[in-house]
Motif scaffolding. Structure first.
Motif, PDB file in Angstrom:
ATOM      1  N   GLY A 211       0.809  -1.210   0.000  1.00  0.00           N
ATOM      2  CA  GLY A 211       0.000   0.000   0.000  1.00  0.00           C
ATOM      3  C   GLY A 211       0.840   1.257   0.000  1.00  0.00           C
ATOM      4  O   GLY A 211       0.542   2.230  -0.702  1.00  0.00           O
TER       5      GLY A 211
ATOM      6  N   GLY B 217      -5.591   0.992  -4.309  1.00  0.00           N
ATOM      7  CA  GLY B 217      -5.523   0.358  -3.003  1.00  0.00           C
ATOM      8  C   GLY B 217      -5.882  -1.106  -2.958  1.00  0.00           C
ATOM      9  O   GLY B 217      -6.221  -1.624  -1.892  1.00  0.00           O
ATOM     10  N   THR B 218      -5.771  -1.829  -4.076  1.00  0.00           N
ATOM     11  CA  THR B 218      -6.153  -3.245  -4.058  1.00  0.00           C
ATOM     12  C   THR B 218      -5.215  -4.077  -3.183  1.00  0.00           C
ATOM     13  O   THR B 218      -5.593  -5.151  -2.734  1.00  0.00           O
ATOM     14  CB  THR B 218      -6.152  -3.825  -5.483  1.00  0.00           C
ATOM     15  OG1 THR B 218      -4.877  -3.597  -6.096  1.00  0.00           O
ATOM     16  CG2 THR B 218      -7.234  -3.178  -6.327  1.00  0.00           C
TER      17      THR B 218
ATOM     18  N   PHE C  11      -7.891   4.319   3.747  1.00  0.00           N
ATOM     19  CA  PHE C  11      -7.438   4.932   2.507  1.00  0.00           C
ATOM     20  C   PHE C  11      -8.535   5.779   1.861  1.00  0.00           C
ATOM     21  O   PHE C  11      -8.254   6.636   1.030  1.00  0.00           O
ATOM     22  CB  PHE C  11      -6.958   3.851   1.532  1.00  0.00           C
ATOM     23  CG  PHE C  11      -6.231   4.401   0.334  1.00  0.00           C
ATOM     24  CD1 PHE C  11      -4.992   4.984   0.472  1.00  0.00           C
ATOM     25  CD2 PHE C  11      -6.799   4.341  -0.927  1.00  0.00           C
ATOM     26  CE1 PHE C  11      -4.318   5.488  -0.617  1.00  0.00           C
ATOM     27  CE2 PHE C  11      -6.142   4.838  -2.026  1.00  0.00           C
ATOM     28  CZ  PHE C  11      -4.884   5.425  -1.871  1.00  0.00           C
ATOM     29  N   ARG C  12      -9.790   5.525   2.240  1.00  0.00           N
ATOM     30  CA  ARG C  12     -10.866   6.408   1.779  1.00  0.00           C
ATOM     31  C   ARG C  12     -10.562   7.849   2.158  1.00  0.00           C
ATOM     32  O   ARG C  12     -10.857   8.777   1.406  1.00  0.00           O
ATOM     33  CB  ARG C  12     -12.208   6.000   2.395  1.00  0.00           C
ATOM     34  CG  ARG C  12     -12.757   4.691   1.920  1.00  0.00           C
ATOM     35  CD  ARG C  12     -14.271   4.641   2.127  1.00  0.00           C
ATOM     36  NE  ARG C  12     -14.682   4.960   3.480  1.00  0.00           N
ATOM     37  CZ  ARG C  12     -14.918   4.062   4.425  1.00  0.00           C
ATOM     38  NH1 ARG C  12     -14.759   2.776   4.174  1.00  0.00           N
ATOM     39  NH2 ARG C  12     -15.324   4.432   5.625  1.00  0.00           N
TER      40      ARG C  12
ATOM     41  N   SER D  65     -14.173  -3.083  -4.022  1.00  0.00           N
ATOM     42  CA  SER D  65     -14.114  -3.328  -2.590  1.00  0.00           C
ATOM     43  C   SER D  65     -15.167  -2.523  -1.834  1.00  0.00           C
ATOM     44  O   SER D  65     -15.239  -1.298  -1.975  1.00  0.00           O
ATOM     45  CB  SER D  65     -12.727  -2.960  -2.050  1.00  0.00           C
ATOM     46  OG  SER D  65     -12.719  -3.011  -0.639  1.00  0.00           O
TER      47      SER D  65
ATOM     48  N   LYS E 297      -7.280  -1.118   6.192  1.00  0.00           N
ATOM     49  CA  LYS E 297      -6.443  -0.045   5.650  1.00  0.00           C
ATOM     50  C   LYS E 297      -7.122   0.593   4.446  1.00  0.00           C
ATOM     51  O   LYS E 297      -6.980   1.791   4.204  1.00  0.00           O
ATOM     52  CB  LYS E 297      -5.068  -0.604   5.260  1.00  0.00           C
ATOM     53  CG  LYS E 297      -4.055   0.483   4.919  1.00  0.00           C
ATOM     54  CD  LYS E 297      -3.755   1.361   6.129  1.00  0.00           C
ATOM     55  CE  LYS E 297      -2.698   2.401   5.806  1.00  0.00           C
ATOM     56  NZ  LYS E 297      -2.425   3.285   6.947  1.00  0.00           N
ATOM     57  N   GLN E 298      -7.879  -0.206   3.681  1.00  0.00           N
ATOM     58  CA  GLN E 298      -8.655   0.365   2.586  1.00  0.00           C
ATOM     59  C   GLN E 298      -9.670   1.367   3.127  1.00  0.00           C
ATOM     60  O   GLN E 298      -9.884   2.431   2.538  1.00  0.00           O
ATOM     61  CB  GLN E 298      -9.376  -0.735   1.802  1.00  0.00           C
ATOM     62  CG  GLN E 298      -8.478  -1.549   0.902  1.00  0.00           C
ATOM     63  CD  GLN E 298      -9.264  -2.561   0.082  1.00  0.00           C
ATOM     64  OE1 GLN E 298     -10.476  -2.673   0.216  1.00  0.00           O
ATOM     65  NE2 GLN E 298      -8.565  -3.300  -0.750  1.00  0.00           N
TER      66      GLN E 298
ATOM     67  N   MET F 184     -13.870   0.462   0.303  1.00  0.00           N
ATOM     68  CA  MET F 184     -13.517   1.739  -0.314  1.00  0.00           C
ATOM     69  C   MET F 184     -14.736   2.644  -0.456  1.00  0.00           C
ATOM     70  O   MET F 184     -14.651   3.731  -1.029  1.00  0.00           O
ATOM     71  CB  MET F 184     -12.888   1.508  -1.683  1.00  0.00           C
ATOM     72  CG  MET F 184     -11.523   0.841  -1.654  1.00  0.00           C
ATOM     73  SD  MET F 184     -10.246   1.918  -0.953  1.00  0.00           S
ATOM     74  CE  MET F 184     -10.109   3.146  -2.239  1.00  0.00           C
TER      75      MET F 184
ATOM     76  N   THR G  94     -13.732   0.756  -8.053  1.00  0.00           N
ATOM     77  CA  THR G  94     -13.391  -0.216  -7.020  1.00  0.00           C
ATOM     78  C   THR G  94     -14.358  -1.387  -7.058  1.00  0.00           C
ATOM     79  O   THR G  94     -15.490  -1.272  -7.519  1.00  0.00           O
ATOM     80  CB  THR G  94     -13.417   0.447  -5.623  1.00  0.00           C
ATOM     81  OG1 THR G  94     -12.949  -0.480  -4.644  1.00  0.00           O
ATOM     82  CG2 THR G  94     -14.833   0.880  -5.242  1.00  0.00           C
TER      83      THR G  94
ATOM     84  N   LEU H 272      -4.075  -3.178  -0.312  1.00  0.00           N
ATOM     85  CA  LEU H 272      -4.213  -2.815   1.088  1.00  0.00           C
ATOM     86  C   LEU H 272      -5.120  -3.795   1.830  1.00  0.00           C
ATOM     87  O   LEU H 272      -6.052  -4.358   1.259  1.00  0.00           O
ATOM     88  CB  LEU H 272      -4.808  -1.409   1.214  1.00  0.00           C
ATOM     89  CG  LEU H 272      -3.997  -0.259   0.619  1.00  0.00           C
ATOM     90  CD1 LEU H 272      -4.756   1.047   0.791  1.00  0.00           C
ATOM     91  CD2 LEU H 272      -2.635  -0.156   1.273  1.00  0.00           C
TER      92      LEU H 272
END
Length: 676
Positions: free
Chosen positions: A371, A401-402, A412-413, A431, A408-409, A434, A429, A404
């Protein structure tokens, strides 16, 4: 200049996305694999790309199933087919550079399949069409001809001034636009024939009117050119554009010089890194290969030392800049810094990046998390592609951020949100981590349920593909699961719009310095009235404090209300009608601010129902919108319009009517007090 709307046609899997709105800061694109998310970003980038981006190629880019019919057989003209069209709102600094009349203008620009472009301004001064001046021009030229013949009785018919005007105009049609070149030639013709205009009469006034209209064409043309110069650059970043933390300069210089690698993306990240540093691989490589034979005199030694010091100082400056940027968006724990300092150094033929922590220990970049490496690579490519103009760039992040961890994602937002404060950001994304539960209105769903129809973009409430919606549903489910049995104070709401209203109004009140919803209260939307009782009962059984706010329940839900009261007590059950002092049949939370919503709907959506609301005081506001707006109506759309309005008005709560403010003050006080 801010992107507000876009449309893409005839690109890879895309037949026609339809127009889709873009948020002020960040917009989230979700959808299954091969739905067309990357294609959307690639097409957007080509509207105003960084240098080196491959332009549109009909053979490679046009939808393959239609290529033979539309391209090979000439079904469409690439020079007339617009692939990407974007609409930009002009911000106050942009408007200040333009003549008066452009305050609410929208700059529209498109790029065609042959890579030519077009642009226009909507909402500014009206563009002059030939039909606007045709009658005046006919009368004016006839007047000129008459006076010309009086002064030149022996002249031939072909010498009259109107013939020259016909040559200037050519084959103009009523719906043809007068451009600056034509306006200049028409003004020149008028000036040359001014001597044949009667002074003080109607034709002199017609002359002034035509002159003003034609002069404004050139002003509008200059405005278009100013807008073109302000157009943001689109910077696309994908996970594969990675910067290697250690580069052999000699080998890289040879690969580039001899074009040894066919894949253009193999060295792309490293090329961007060197561009950011201000060097080429060959320059740095040669500096490291200086032999003693080349440095013999004092002047040669001084020159060599200057080259080394120049390299050192520039690398140091780059290290400082990257350190500042990466620590500002990586969101490290202030008590345990994750990156105290980035250092870039050249040792012989090797350029390397190391991270020095708070203890002074140096660790190579490739020993840090994926990350962290992704963030470093993104910043390098971003700064290089934006050509040092990153303050006027739109970021297109393809699957950031894949690498992460899930939590942590979620952190990361915040990184993406920080980026979007300075640079409008669109990211895709898969995820759910996210996507924040308070960001659903920012989501655009990319789906391709039918190959014939191709990729389309829609909002969550209009999407039909379950696979495309899955990340959104999982994001909401995760948020509910995280808060359901962990928070001591829980406010349960009937629907997602209720949640958006409560959160938005609470923030508006907080900004106005008024008591808002207590920070330790977790707000949880459920999908129906019946589920309020279900969730409240379970949570109350777990010894958690629960208060429920619902719309005014119908008789069919009376049993659910009784269950709810029995489970949590009457003090913890609230209804919208409890806070309204007028007789409305089954009101919703929107009825607490009827007049404000009427104004917001008119200004934000163009829905004007004011006369119906005033004449139907006992009818729920949502029923009025539904009845009067028909298929155009959507509760989610109305809610989103209110949220956008609230964000744009720093004094938003003060703009609401006094009785509306009183209702929400009472509502927030009752909710907070129920947990007392």
């Amino acid at each position: 200049m801010r992107l507000v709307r876009a449309r893409i046609k005839g690109y890879k899997s895309i037949k026609d996305t339809g127009y889709f709105d873009v948020e002020r800061t960040k917009t989230i694109f979700v959808g299954p694999n091969e739905a067309g998310k990357t294609a959307i970003f690639q097409a957007l980038q080509r509207l105003n790309p960084p240098s080196g981006v491959i332009p549109f190629n009909p053979l490679r880019d046009y939808p393959r199933s239609d290529y033979d019919r539309d391209i090979a057989r000439g079904g469409i003209d690439p020079a007339a087919f617009t692939v990407v069209e974007c609409h930009f709102a002009l911000e106050p600094p942009d408007v200040a550079l333009l003549p008066p009349g452009f305050t609410d203008a929208i700059y529209v620009v498109g790029r065609r399949l042959d890579n030519s472009s077009w642009h226009r301004i909507d909402g500014g001064p009206k563009q002059l069409m030939f039909s606007d001046i045709e009658n005046d021009l006919d009368r004016f030229s006839a007047h000129i001809d008459r006076n010309f013949k009086k002064d030149n009785p022996a002249s031939a018919e072909e010498d009259i001034p109107s013939n020259e005007l016909l040559d200037v105009l050519g084959l103009m049609a009523d719906d043809d636009r007068i451009d600056s070149d034509l306006s200049k030639r028409m003004l020149s013709w008028m000036k040359n024939n001014l001597v044949y205009v009667d002074e003080g009469g109607a034709e002199e006034e017609r002359y002034r009117r035509l002159k003003e209209q034609l002069t404004n064409v050139e002003k509008n043309e200059r405005s278009l050119n100013i807008c073109r110069s302000l157009l943001p650059k689109f910077v696309l970043y994908s996970n594969y554009l990675k910067v290697r933390p250690m580069i052999h300069l000699g080998k890289m210089a040879e690969r580039i010089e001899k074009d040894l690698v066919e894949d253009p993306e193999y060295d792309y990240g490293n090329k961007c890194f060197l561009k950011f540093l201000g060097f080429t691989a060959k320059d740095l490589s040669l500096t490291g290969e200086i032999s003693k034979a080349e440095v013999q005199t004092q002047d040669e030694m001084r020159e060599y030392m200057d080259r080394l010091d120049d390299r050192k100082y520039r690398l140091n400056a780059a290290s400082i800049r990257l350190t500042e940027e990466i620590t500002s968006i990586w969101s490290p724990d202030p008590d345990k810094p994750e990156a105290s300092k980035l250092e870039i150094d050249v040792d012989g033929q090797y350029l390397k990046v190391v991270v020095k922590d708070e203890l002074g220990v140096e660790v190579e970049l490739d020993q840090r998390s994926e990350g962290f490496q992704w963030t470093f690579s993104f910043l390098v490519v971003f700064f290089a592609e934006a050509d040092s103009k990153h303050d006027n760039s739109i970021l297109l992040l393809d699957e950031p951020g894949t690498s992460l961890h899930a939590l942590k994602q979620a952190e990361f937002r915040n990184t993406v949100s920080k980026l979007s404060e300075k640079n409008q950001t669109l990211f895709s994304t898969h995820s759910p981590f996210m996507i924040g539960s308070n960001e659903i209105e920012r989501v655009r769903v990319v789906e391709m349920t039918d190959r014939e129809a191709g990729t389309v973009v829609c909002t969550p409430e209009t999407a039909t593909d379950y696979a495309a919606l899955l990340p959104v549903q999982e994001a909401l489910g995760f948020d509910i699961a995280q808060s359901m049995f962990s928070n001591g104070k829980n406010l349960i709401l009937e629907s997602l719009p209720d949640y958006w209203y409560i959160e938005t109004l609470s923030e508006m009140m907080r900004s106005a310095g008024l008591p808002a919803l207590d920070d330790d209260i977790s707000v949880m939307p459920v999908s129906s009235t019946g589920k309020i009782a279900y969730f409240a009962t379970i949570m109350h059984a777990k010894k958690l404090h629960v208060t429920a706010l619902s719309d005014s329940l119908s008789e069919s839900h009376r049993r659910d209300q009784d269950k709810l009261v029995n489970a949590v007590g009457a003090r913890h059950v609230m209804r919208s009608k409890d806070f309204i002092d007028q007789n409305i049949n089954m009101p919703t939370i929107e009825d607490l601010m009827r007049n404000t919503l009427v104004g917001v709907a008119r200004s934000e959506l163009g829905w004007d129902v004011a006369q119906y609301v005033s004449s139907m005081p006992n009818t729920p506001i949502l029923k009025i919108f539904d009845d009067r707006m028909g298929s155009e109506y959507s509760r989610v759309k109305l809610t989103k319009a209110f949220m956008n309005w609230a964000r744009s008005k720093t004094e938003g709560f003060a703009l609401m009517e006094a009785d509306e403010q009183k209702r929400f003050k009472n509502l927030m006080a009752e909710i907070n007090g129920s947990f007392g």
